[in-house]
Motif scaffolding. Sequence first.
Motif, short mmCIF file in Angstrom:
data_model
loop_
_atom_site.label_atom_id
_atom_site.label_comp_id
_atom_site.label_asym_id
_atom_site.label_seq_id
_atom_site.Cartn_x
_atom_site.Cartn_y
_atom_site.Cartn_z
N ASP A 77 0.82 -1.21 0.00
CA ASP A 77 0.00 0.00 0.00
C ASP A 77 0.86 1.26 0.00
O ASP A 77 0.44 2.30 -0.51
CB ASP A 77 -0.91 0.02 1.24
CG ASP A 77 -1.91 -1.12 1.22
OD1 ASP A 77 -2.83 -1.07 0.39
OD2 ASP A 77 -1.76 -2.07 2.02
N ASN A 113 1.96 2.82 -9.50
CA ASN A 113 1.07 3.74 -8.77
C ASN A 113 1.10 3.45 -7.28
O ASN A 113 0.07 3.39 -6.61
CB ASN A 113 -0.37 3.64 -9.28
CG ASN A 113 -0.52 4.06 -10.73
OD1 ASN A 113 -1.52 3.75 -11.35
ND2 ASN A 113 0.46 4.74 -11.30
N ASP A 130 -5.83 9.43 5.04
CA ASP A 130 -6.21 10.56 4.18
C ASP A 130 -6.46 10.03 2.76
O ASP A 130 -5.59 10.06 1.90
CB ASP A 130 -5.10 11.60 4.19
CG ASP A 130 -5.52 12.91 3.54
OD1 ASP A 130 -6.51 12.91 2.78
OD2 ASP A 130 -4.85 13.93 3.79
N GLN A 131 -7.67 9.55 2.52
CA GLN A 131 -7.98 8.92 1.24
C GLN A 131 -7.95 9.91 0.07
O GLN A 131 -7.61 9.54 -1.05
CB GLN A 131 -9.35 8.24 1.32
CG GLN A 131 -9.38 7.02 2.23
CD GLN A 131 -8.39 5.96 1.80
OE1 GLN A 131 -8.35 5.55 0.64
NE2 GLN A 131 -7.56 5.51 2.74
N VAL A 132 -8.28 11.15 0.33
CA VAL A 132 -8.22 12.16 -0.73
C VAL A 132 -6.77 12.35 -1.20
O VAL A 132 -6.48 12.38 -2.40
CB VAL A 132 -8.81 13.50 -0.25
CG1 VAL A 132 -8.58 14.59 -1.29
CG2 VAL A 132 -10.29 13.36 0.05
N ARG A 133 -5.88 12.46 -0.23
CA ARG A 133 -4.46 12.64 -0.56
C ARG A 133 -3.92 11.42 -1.29
O ARG A 133 -3.19 11.54 -2.28
CB ARG A 133 -3.68 12.88 0.73
CG ARG A 133 -2.22 13.24 0.52
CD ARG A 133 -1.55 13.39 1.86
NE ARG A 133 -0.23 13.97 1.76
CZ ARG A 133 0.61 14.07 2.79
NH1 ARG A 133 0.24 13.63 3.99
NH2 ARG A 133 1.80 14.61 2.63
N LEU A 134 -4.25 10.22 -0.80
CA LEU A 134 -3.77 9.00 -1.44
C LEU A 134 -4.27 8.91 -2.88
O LEU A 134 -3.51 8.59 -3.79
CB LEU A 134 -4.25 7.77 -0.66
CG LEU A 134 -3.39 7.27 0.49
CD1 LEU A 134 -4.08 6.12 1.19
CD2 LEU A 134 -2.01 6.84 0.01
N LYS A 135 -5.55 9.19 -3.09
CA LYS A 135 -6.14 9.13 -4.43
C LYS A 135 -5.45 10.13 -5.36
O LYS A 135 -5.12 9.80 -6.50
CB LYS A 135 -7.64 9.42 -4.34
CG LYS A 135 -8.38 9.33 -5.67
CD LYS A 135 -9.88 9.50 -5.43
CE LYS A 135 -10.65 9.38 -6.74
NZ LYS A 135 -10.42 10.51 -7.64
N HIS A 136 -5.21 11.33 -4.84
CA HIS A 136 -4.56 12.37 -5.64
C HIS A 136 -3.12 11.96 -6.00
O HIS A 136 -2.69 12.12 -7.14
CB HIS A 136 -4.55 13.68 -4.85
CG HIS A 136 -4.02 14.85 -5.61
ND1 HIS A 136 -4.54 15.27 -6.82
CD2 HIS A 136 -2.97 15.69 -5.34
CE1 HIS A 136 -3.87 16.30 -7.25
NE2 HIS A 136 -2.91 16.59 -6.39
N ILE A 172 -1.88 8.92 -6.24
CA ILE A 172 -1.91 7.81 -7.21
C ILE A 172 -2.26 8.33 -8.60
O ILE A 172 -1.67 7.90 -9.60
CB ILE A 172 -2.90 6.73 -6.74
CG1 ILE A 172 -2.35 6.01 -5.50
CG2 ILE A 172 -3.17 5.72 -7.85
CD1 ILE A 172 -3.35 5.11 -4.80
N GLU A 173 -3.21 9.27 -8.68
CA GLU A 173 -3.57 9.84 -9.99
C GLU A 173 -2.38 10.57 -10.62
O GLU A 173 -2.15 10.47 -11.82
CB GLU A 173 -4.75 10.80 -9.82
CG GLU A 173 -6.08 10.10 -9.56
CD GLU A 173 -7.20 11.08 -9.26
OE1 GLU A 173 -6.89 12.27 -9.00
OE2 GLU A 173 -8.37 10.65 -9.28
N ASN A 215 0.18 8.07 -11.88
CA ASN A 215 -0.27 7.50 -13.14
C ASN A 215 -0.05 8.48 -14.29
O ASN A 215 0.32 8.10 -15.40
CB ASN A 215 -1.76 7.14 -13.04
CG ASN A 215 -2.25 6.38 -14.25
OD1 ASN A 215 -1.72 5.34 -14.63
ND2 ASN A 215 -3.28 6.90 -14.89
#
Length: 368
Positions: free
Chosen positions: A272, A290, A335-341, A343-344, A347
């Motif tokens: 992760d 990613n 912090d799921q927002v930070r993680l998602k950002h 990873i994006e 990518n």
Amino acid sequence: MKRVVILTASIGGGHNATSSAIKTYADTYRDEYEVVIIDVIEYIIPTLSKVVEKTYELNVKNFPEFYGWQYDMNNNTDGKLASSLLPFHSKLKDLISEYEPDVIICVHPVSVSSIIRVREKYEFSYKVVVVVTDYDYHASWIHENVDMFIVSSNFMRLKLIDDKIPEDRIKDTGIPTNHELNNRVDKYKARYMLNLKDKNTILIMGGSFGAGNLMDLVNAVMESSLDLQCVVIAGNNKKLKKELLKICAETDKDIIIEGYTEKISLYMDAADVLVTKPGGLTVTEALIKNLPLIITKPIPGQEEENATYLLNHGIGVRLDKEKELHILIEDLLSDQVRLKHMIELQNHYAKPDAVKDLFLAIDDLMRE
């Protein structure tokens, strides 16, 4: 058949891994190319090769500030000519006569200036391609008569243009990596294949010789209140692996210690978060996967420059105090927002087809 010679040096693990990725791709997908890898220091002065490799390892592990001072002292591109780091022209002439290459790919700066001087002095016709294996470059990589530069990012392309390198000689196709990294394995399946538990997994890596205060990092992870498992790759550092195994025997935390392994791709699929020093190849592999990055104290010089690139582009976070690793991990995972950002962005900036695009660029170069 087009003959390609890759000139590498066993100074850090990334250069050889990049060389291997290029050769493996050619052998598998581009049979019109015959690729040979040469450790240029080993070829010229076999007795010195191991000394240089060991000296580099000792410097970056024990005297990083001195290494950084040396790096900065010689980092000036005003003349647009790489420093002559390998002035043994007669042996290099023998190498060219033996292999008769159409293209020479330099994946380490040690040979750039000299291989161009040999071409000029003896009127050879081979093309010189420089593959920079980091996210910024030292002056030793740069020579105005290089036929093509392969770089990792648009930032480096713009920087080379600012250094008056013609734009048509620069390709920001990325650092070549093993093409098989593109074959991702589902996280659950990867954990099953590695005999890991299916829960939040932290991967800690210390490069080919296990640098980076891994003992302190592991001790910090054990302070986490989260239910984590931690996989540590100690590289070729057998002493470190033995010390880490002692920690495992004295804790009920899920900690797995690996030495050198060829399953890095699978471990990245299972993880992760990756905690690592920002070596160019490791960073590149993480971007392709990613995999969110926590950067530990970089070696002054190229790793510090890599860290700056990652932070400026939002694709990594930096750890300055090893004892706070568990806090940073908990903050990041919550912090799921930070993680998602993150990873994006990874990518967006990843270049998974770098080795394929390298050969397409060489195709164009050979047609000129």
